[in-house]
Every structure is written in C-alpha cells, then in structure tokens.
Design an enzyme around this catalytic site. Sequence first.
Site, PDB file in Angstrom:
ATOM      1  N   GLU B 102      47.335   9.460 -24.590  1.00 26.77           N
ATOM      2  CA  GLU B 102      48.694   8.921 -24.689  1.00 26.77           C
ATOM      3  C   GLU B 102      49.596   9.426 -23.568  1.00 26.77           C
ATOM      4  OE1 GLU B 102      46.959  10.002 -27.271  1.00 26.77           O
ATOM      5  OE2 GLU B 102      46.691   8.145 -28.388  1.00 26.77           O
ATOM      6  N   HIS B 172      49.453   7.510 -39.951  1.00 28.29           N
ATOM      7  CA  HIS B 172      49.497   6.057 -39.734  1.00 28.29           C
ATOM      8  C   HIS B 172      50.727   5.480 -40.425  1.00 28.29           C
ATOM      9  CE1 HIS B 172      45.270   7.136 -39.078  1.00 28.29           C
ATOM     10  NE2 HIS B 172      45.251   6.127 -38.212  1.00 28.29           N
TER      11      HIS B 172
END
Lengths: 428, 368
Positions: B102, B172
Amino acid sequence: MALKSSVSLFRLNRIKQAIRLVSTKSNPELSHNAEFPGAKAPYVSEIKFLNEFSYDPIPIYRVIDNNGEVIDPREEPKIDNETLVNMYKTMTQLNQMDKILYESQRQGRISFYMTNYGEEGIHVGSAAALSLTDLVFAQYREVGVFLFRGMTITELVNQCYGNHEDPGKGRQMPVHYGSKQRNIVTLSSPLATQMPQAVGAAYAFKRTPDNDRCVVCYFGDGAASEGDAHAAFNFAGTLECPVIMICRNNGYAIATPTREQYRGDGIASRGPAFGLNTVRVDGTDPLAVYNVVQRARTLAVKNKPVLIEAMSYRVGHHSTSDDSSAYRPVEEIKQWMQEHNPIHKFRLYLERKGLWDNEAENTYTKDIRNFVVRTMQDAEKKKKPHWKEMLEDVYYDMPPNLQKQTQQMEKHLKKYKEHYPMDQYLSD
Amino acid sequence: MTTFITKKVLNLNKFINHVYNSSKRLSSHFIYHPDNEKPVEGNTTKMNMMQAINNAMDITLKNDPTAVLFGEDVGFGGVFRCALGLQEKYGRDRVFNTPLCEQGIAGFGIGMATAGATAIAEIQFADYIFPAFDQLVNEAAKYRYRSGGQFSCGALTVRSPCGAVGHGALYHSQSPEAFFAHAPGIKIVVPRGAITAKGLLLSCIQDRDPCLFLEPKILYRSATEEVPVDSYTLPIGKAQILREGDAATLVAWGTQVHVLLEVSQLAREQLGVRCEVIDLMSIAPWDAETVCNSVKKTGRLLIAHEAPLTSGFGAEIAATVQEECFLHLEAPVARVAGWDAPFPHVFEPFYLPDKWRCLEALAQLVKY
C-alpha cells in the site's frame, strides 16, 4: 561408493529415459525446471542455505585512482573540457558554500544546515551524465546535483533563510530545495518517501509518446532500510519503469554504521533480487560515476530500471544538530578526507590534463567564497514572505475554514502586532 | 400421515427461521433510500454503485489519455468488480496490478500525479490504507504547500472501500475518515449511492488537490439508481439536505445517511416530529455553512457515524456547531457512533449506530 551409486543411478536414468521415449506421457520429474508459478528453478536433492557469504561481494567500478590517474585508458569518459571544469567548479562551489553556511548556522544566523563533504563526486558525476529534462527526486545531501543543473547559490541561500525570494515561501527547513524549472522535485524530510514517487513519475514518462526522459532518485544507505525503498525497487522492477535509483552509501545514517543497518552485501546486492540492473561504483570518483550513470541512462530510457550504489564516506557531521565524534574516531574521518577526497582526486586529474592549476584554484576559491558571503548578507537583509503565505497553497483554492482562520489571524495581529516580528516580514 | 406432514412443516419452518435468522445476522442494518432526483439532464440507466464507479473511471480513461488505474488485483476487475472490463478496453499499461504494497501504491500514485498524469489508485480495503498513511499525510497532503506551489499531486485520487459490511470484523469494516480529516491538504469524500458516487468520483479525479474517495462497500450492489449516462460532477465540500424538517438536524455520510433517513421516518411516526437529514458527502473540506444554517433553524443536532466516537469526525462537527450556533442550541449536540472498540465480528449488530440507537438518542434530544 559415491561413484558406484552414481553409475547405477546413471543406468537407471537411461532406462527411465528409454521408457519416456516410448511412453506417450512425459514424466514431470525429468523436466529440468520445477513448474511452480513463483520461480523458475531446478530441483536439487541437497539442502543448501544461502547467505551473505554465498556470493562474491559486488565489485566497485572506478576510473581514476586516489592520485587522479586513469587506471584503464579505455574507460576514460569523453567529456569536453568545459564540462570537466564545470564539474570541478561545481564541487568547489558546493564545498565553499557548505563551509560558510555551516559556520553561519553555528553563529545562529540560519536554523539548520547539512553539508555534502565527501559526496561531491557522486553529485557532479551523475548530474553531468543526465539530461536536464530528466526529473530528479533527491533526499537532501545532493546539492551538487542542483548546482550542476543550474540552481544558483543565491536561490539555495534564499531557501536557507526562508526569505521572500525562496520559491518554497519559507515553509520548509533549510536545505529542502526544489526547482520546477530545473526539474528538481522539492525535497521533504521523511526518508525514502521520494523513492516510490520517483518510480510513479517514471511510469508517467514511460507512457508519454516517444519518451526520452528518465527519472533519477537519490537516497542514502539508511533510507534504503525504509519500507518505501522496498516498494520502490519492486514497483520499478515489475512495472518496468525508466528510473535510475542512486544510493549514496556513505557508511553512516546519523550515528548508525552500516553494520547495524544491514547484513547483506550493501544495497547493490538487493537490486538483482528485484530484477533491477545493478552496479556498484566508487562515489569518490566523478568519472566512474559519470560512466555508470550514462550507461544506466541508456538502459533506463528503454524502460530497464537501474540501481546504482555509489560508495563514499560521510566526511562531515550528519547535520548541524549532530557531533559525529561521539560515535566514530576522528582518525577515520581524517583518513577519508585526505586519501579519498573526491575534489582533490578530480583536481589532480584536471591538473594532469592541464585544465586547472594552483592559480586558477586560488582565484576561483576566493571568488566563490566572497560570492557566498555577499549572497548571505543579501539574503539576510531580505524580508520573509507575508505571514498570509502560511495559509496559502494548502489546497489549490482556499477552503472556507482557512479563509476564516486567515481573518482570525488578521484581526489578532491588528490588536497584538507588537508581540510578533512583523518588521521582518513583507506586509500589505 | 398427518403427524408426518406436521413434522415436515415444522422442520421446514425451523429451516426457514434458521435462514431468516442467519440472514438477519448478515443482512444490512439499513434500508437503501435511492436518490430520485437527477443531478443533470439527459439519459439515465440503472446502475448499482459498483457500476457507477466503473462508469466514472471508464469516462475518465476515455477522455484523459494520461489517466491510469492501478492497485492490487485491479487488472482482472478488482475484488469488488469496480474496474471490470477496463483493462480489456484501455490496455494493460493503463489498468494494471501493482505488487501488494500500500505504501508503494500511494507513493507511486503521488509520483505519477507529480509528473502530470491522472492517477487513480485503489487501496483494496480502507482498513489497509494505514501502511500508506505516511505517503498520504506527509507527502500527498503537503506537496503543494511545501514546494510553494511548484509541485503538486492534485491529479491523484485514492479510492478505497470502507465501512461495515455485515461480517467484516476488524479489518474489513473500518471507516478511517477522521484520521485523514486531521491532515490539511487532502480532500475526503464519501458517497451515499450510485448517483453521488459517479458525480463525486469524477469531481475527485478532476480536482486539483489529492482526494481520498471512500466507498461504503455494503452499497456496491445494494445501491441501485437511475444514473445519468453522461459525465457530470457534484461539488466537493458541499453537503446535501435530503429531508427538510424543523425538530432536529440529523447529519451523516455514506451508509449511515440511509439509517438516518429511516430514523427521520420513524421519528415522524413515533415521535411526531420532522427532522432535517443532511448528507455531509465531503469530510474535508466539510460544509459547515449548510449544517450550521440547519441547526440554527432546528436548534438540535444529531451526528451519526460508524467510526468510533472518540475523535471521530462527529467531534469536529459538534465543536464547530456549538461555536457557531450556541444561542440557537436547545439541547446538547448528540453523537451516535461506533463504540470506542475495534470493529467486532459477531457483535456487529450491537456495535453499529443503528436506527434504534439513533432513534433513542433523537428521542432524548427532542425532549431535552
């Protein structure tokens, strides 16, 4: 015994091969490479761990020795005399500017400074091999690159003082230079962040039609430990970007010696692991750096990313906030300053070619010293930018919250201006 | 025979109840309220939010030759299918996978934008944006400022699925907008459905500042609307009043807007009051003017968000409103948010600021 069993194995293999020949199905165990998607490699039947001693150290390419003598004439780069002298002058300029600005910080005239001692050869060698249209991302100890690309001492000094002529508008600490005009992306303090950015910029270049530009990214051996360095190497390799990553391995990251930074063969050994074309060079030899970067550039513009590890020694303190004698012997510094001094070596080379002499040296050094001192005196007198610049450029347009805060500060200063150094700043 | 049939029916009932209960556990905690008003004239077509996002990126790639789309698993269409078909249409050099990193994705995107290209980066889940926090906060947000306007990465948009999804647990489900709201220089936008997603995403992509576009992932398939086919933008930094009212102002963004729309309906039926419902849409810069004007009218404010309460963006709104609307406030500002705990798996129904928690807070607010 070993021989015997191998003979019988050999026979067995012959039979197996014969069977395979008559069989319609091929035997996967006989194929040369294993079929795992993650690597192309053969099977072996012996456990062998690899470590830093499994390979020879990557050698250090050099062109001139410590006396400025060319070692192999075939490797002497064909650089015109004017450029050679310009390279030397840049190193000297930088050296004089470093000395004077370092002292001025000691006197409290600027808040912070970082010198480039010992690494000047990496700067001019690489800068001379690049095109001025190539985009430079740097860490902070690459000022020779900026000078060679045309940034003036005046611009650099203005930045250190944060006066109204600083294109950065006095917002960053000294030595955080940047120049859109010279394709030098403004520096920032967080280490290694520029590395994946350089790769992204290179990808943008790659996509422009008939691209002949590359991106050059400088970083230190310490910064190479950051996660962003890993990201950059891997993205450069997998996305095949026209980028040259130049590591300045100067032996120290502030007080941390390389022994505590990594255990492999420096930074260069990581390059092939990421699919990068990799080379190690003597960073105290501007001609070697020139050759390597020039060759790297021809690869890079063909979208073959390159990693260069330029070996050097950080002769100066890390910064004005550091006393390096607290963690390394003074003799070590002295030895490097005398025996591997890039400026000295290059001067001997130029003198051999009849391009420089004592008189030129004395005149030029004196001129530069005077120029830097004068520039500093001028920069010091110039006002700092208007305080409102503090709240500009946060966004392209100023959002309502910042408009409101500007008004609040304006009102506050009307009432309390005597408590603020208003006279040092531009006013309405 | 009868007993056998009864038994069978009972078993079937048991089974149906079991399915119903499990689906209740996994089902969304809100009813989707589609947008009925068209933001622009012209043809529309039915799209869910995933398709609207895909459409916005398709339009961008078609009109802007420098635009690229990249991230983890983006090449085959993305794990939420937002990039579906784009690689086939525009080529592997414009829509591509990156290594799984990322900080690299964010840094790479900043570099592309700095070099003049339009970069649309995807972080697979907002929960995984934190490795890129340094690149986004120290670099992207400060690029223009620190260079005196010489360089900027305004052409960067980072898209990321966020928010509760029923069973996403700790990694999530997160809503990290408040972390980024504290970083001057970056814009943060959250759509509530298909129409707003397309208009706001196109605004983010065209905006001259780096934008973080947080997509409530539970809406990808459930949010279906008649979306204009042509390109259009919705202004960043502007909130929308979705229901007019006088008893209280309800502010939310993303999925939570739909919760509050239902709460306003419940309030009408159960409390007999009309609430004004505002979708903030932009977290940074946020539309204090619209919110404050509403509160000056209603005298009461309830803010709801899925992210934890402490230092959530609701705190910023509450502080601003008390400063701007002190003389108009009839009750303390109410905040209904996720609890100050990590986002849990099996406890999600108890964790979320659902309509019942919001309704109760509103009831207290109205009778204060």
